[in-house]
Design an enzyme around this catalytic site. Structure first.
Site, PDB file in Angstrom:
ATOM      1  N   TYR A 193      95.188  24.596  15.744  1.00  0.00           N
ATOM      2  CA  TYR A 193      94.041  25.505  15.648  1.00  0.00           C
ATOM      3  C   TYR A 193      94.214  26.426  14.450  1.00  0.00           C
ATOM      4  O   TYR A 193      93.281  26.601  13.656  1.00  0.00           O
ATOM      5  CB  TYR A 193      93.905  26.322  16.936  1.00  0.00           C
ATOM      6  N   LYS A 235      91.877  26.831  10.956  1.00  0.00           N
ATOM      7  CA  LYS A 235      91.246  28.077  10.520  1.00  0.00           C
ATOM      8  C   LYS A 235      91.808  28.570   9.192  1.00  0.00           C
ATOM      9  O   LYS A 235      91.093  29.216   8.417  1.00  0.00           O
ATOM     10  CB  LYS A 235      91.391  29.140  11.611  1.00  0.00           C
TER      11      LYS A 235
END
Length: 266
Positions: free
Chosen positions: A162, A166
């Site tokens: 994750y 990002k």
């Protein structure tokens, strides 16, 4: 209100608009006076329809709803084409759609990694790609805005892929700002911390169960660790997006701004 939105009815697309931060952004930009193209998965049709109807009845702007998957390039191209056909032009793309999957790195499967990268990274790439093609064709400048995260500014345990997705959004934003500056197109990202959404609820449930703690424990950790001692509401993020697409932000580009209540200092 955005300085010229109510006069020229600029058009903004918001992906992942059926709930959470996307819904908050859509409502704020509707109140600012923008016509909107709202996009989400087919399974989100009831929620997206409700958002669109609320906007039409309370804000007096036009709304187009389109369904598809940001990880599929043909769906994103179709989104831009339909919105331009129905609403006449495009001014801004808010590449908001995203997911979070939590696992220690060695427990993360290839399928989970692919899903995170397909939606969070390729979804941003496709959204920016097809919006920029339209904006350059129009020749009037515009705005590209993406969803990064506090997890795009620093690492977190059990967030490896994750965080990678990002951090990648930040890289896309910086490079796209250089690619499109000559066309009068600014490119920025918002980086929320913990925000009261279904995504955060899922993250909280994962960590609370894993650590044998009551639900809400993860949210409490984030609240306690921020200067303002609370988690964000979608409107907090939407306020920043409203600035990014306004004329007041015409000289801001290539940036990823934290909106986290003072959890991470950049």
């Amino acid at each position: 209100m955005a300085s010229t939105a109510s006069e020229s009815k600029r058009v903004v697309i918001v992906t992942g608009a059926a709930e959470g931060i996307g819904r908050g952004i859509a409502l704020r930009l509707a109140n600012d006076g923008y016509n909107l193209g709202l996009f989400d998965l087919p399974k989100a049709e009831p929620n997206l329809t409700a958002v669109a109807n609320e906007i039409r009845t309370t804000c007096g702007v036009r709304v187009s709803t389109v369904y598809g998957d940001v990880s599929q390039e043909e769906d994103v191209k179709r989104l831009v084409d339909i919105v331009v056909q129905e609403l006449g032009s495009l001014y801004a793309m808010i590449a908001n759609a995203g997911i979070c999957i939590n696992r220690p790195l060695h427990e993360t499967t290839a399928e989970q990694s692919d899903k995170l990268l397909d939606i969070n990274v390729k979804g941003t790439f496709y959204s920016f790609k097809h919006a920029s093609i339209q904006l350059i064709k129009q020749g009037k400048g515009g705005r590209l805005v993406a969803a990064s995260s506090i997890a795009g500014k620093r690492g977190f345990a059990e967030h490896a892929m994750y965080c990678a997705s990002k951090f990648a959004v930040r890289g896309i934003v910086q490079c796209a700002a250089l690619d499109y500056g000559e066309h009068g197109i600014t490119v920025n990202a918002y980086a929320p911390g913990a925000c009261e959404t279904s995504l955060l609820t899922g993250v909280d449930e994962y960590f609370s169960e894993r650590k044998g703690q009551p639900k809400g424990s993860y949210m409490e950790v984030f609240s306690a660790g921020s200067a303002l001692k609370r988690i964000a509401q979608p409107r907090d993020v939407a306020n920043l997006v409203s600035f990014f697409v306004s004329d007041d932000a015409a000289f801001v580009t290539g940036q990823t701004w934290l909106v986290d209540g003072g959890s991470v200092f950049d």
